[in-house]
Motif scaffolding. Sequence first.
Motif, PDB file in Angstrom:
ATOM      1  N   MET A  37       2.088  47.821 -13.349  1.00 22.77           N
ATOM      2  CA  MET A  37       1.255  47.235 -12.295  1.00 22.77           C
ATOM      3  C   MET A  37       0.762  45.861 -12.689  1.00 22.77           C
ATOM      4  O   MET A  37       0.690  44.936 -11.884  1.00 22.77           O
ATOM      5  N   LEU A  57      -5.895  47.331 -11.051  1.00 25.11           N
ATOM      6  CA  LEU A  57      -6.389  48.488 -10.335  1.00 25.11           C
ATOM      7  C   LEU A  57      -7.887  48.605 -10.462  1.00 25.11           C
ATOM      8  O   LEU A  57      -8.455  48.368 -11.508  1.00 25.11           O
ATOM      9  N   SER A  69      -3.439  46.976  -3.297  1.00 25.78           N
ATOM     10  CA  SER A  69      -2.168  46.410  -3.759  1.00 25.78           C
ATOM     11  C   SER A  69      -0.956  47.147  -3.210  1.00 25.78           C
ATOM     12  O   SER A  69       0.158  46.641  -3.253  1.00 25.78           O
ATOM     13  N   TYR A  86      -0.307  50.198  -4.456  1.00 32.19           N
ATOM     14  CA  TYR A  86      -0.098  51.253  -5.452  1.00 32.19           C
ATOM     15  C   TYR A  86      -0.834  52.510  -4.993  1.00 32.19           C
ATOM     16  O   TYR A  86      -1.904  52.436  -4.375  1.00 32.19           O
ATOM     17  N   GLU A 146      -1.598  56.966  -5.843  1.00 34.38           N
ATOM     18  CA  GLU A 146      -1.582  58.140  -6.707  1.00 34.38           C
ATOM     19  C   GLU A 146      -1.803  59.377  -5.843  1.00 34.38           C
ATOM     20  O   GLU A 146      -2.636  59.328  -4.936  1.00 34.38           O
ATOM     21  N   GLN A 150       2.159  59.777  -7.659  1.00 30.04           N
ATOM     22  CA  GLN A 150       3.335  58.954  -7.451  1.00 30.04           C
ATOM     23  C   GLN A 150       4.376  59.589  -6.548  1.00 30.04           C
ATOM     24  O   GLN A 150       5.321  58.914  -6.130  1.00 30.04           O
TER      25      GLN A 150
END
Length: 250
Positions: free
Chosen positions: A18, A25, A195, A197, A199, A201
């Motif tokens: 990342m 993050l 972003s 991203y 969780e 995954q």
Amino acid sequence: MPNSLTSFKRRGAVLAGMLAAGVVLVQCTSALPPPAATSSPAVIPSPSSASPSASAPSASAPPAPTGGTVQPVTTAELGATWRPGCPVEPARLRRVNVEHIGFDGQTHRGELIVHEDLVPAVIAIFEQLYRLGYPVEKIRTVDHYSDADDELSMEDNNTSAFNCRTIPGTNEWSPHAYGRAIDLNPLLNPCLYASGYFEPQNAAAYLDRGRSDPGLLHNGDPAVHAFTDRGWRWGGDWAAPFDYQHFERP
């Protein structure tokens, strides 16, 4: 956060990727100060009524659960979820057994580790979820997963509470490290950062919050109100990141 080298390398690899993309993050929650000491009973009977502002269950809802049971926990029983230096001692934690409706429509029993002063609220919340017919795939303590790895628990759609870990990317304790947070059906209700991203995954399919799969949480849902009407905060209400699985009690 787990201490093992394996877990460290796993999370290190994710964070390194990342950062290489220019992403920093920020955890979905902020750390909390240690709560004041209170006492809790060994057994909590099933509450007689649900929160008045939550929607009533339909006529086809399952019968009332038998009520939660409560037990103390030892350091050995906590396994990799606890280590010396954690912000709460095992003596302040309780193992709460609650009934829930599974995705098979059957009644199951699961275990949550929470701070002792949240025991009555947690039992009331899960009784209300049961009455609503809200499905929970599984409820297991995170020590069932290698090195108490939160990612593994989330990928397995496991609902959990206590885990002595830090906020990803920081040195601050997560509310889970105090036993004051619950992640509910985390695969179906991922944490999504600004972003892009997310969780766990393996949750890409569930970033679409317009879906209506059983177990998904939306703003205004009775299952969300089961928590928020009792003073819990829901990560789905935050501007960014969106942590749809996360409920915490200051």
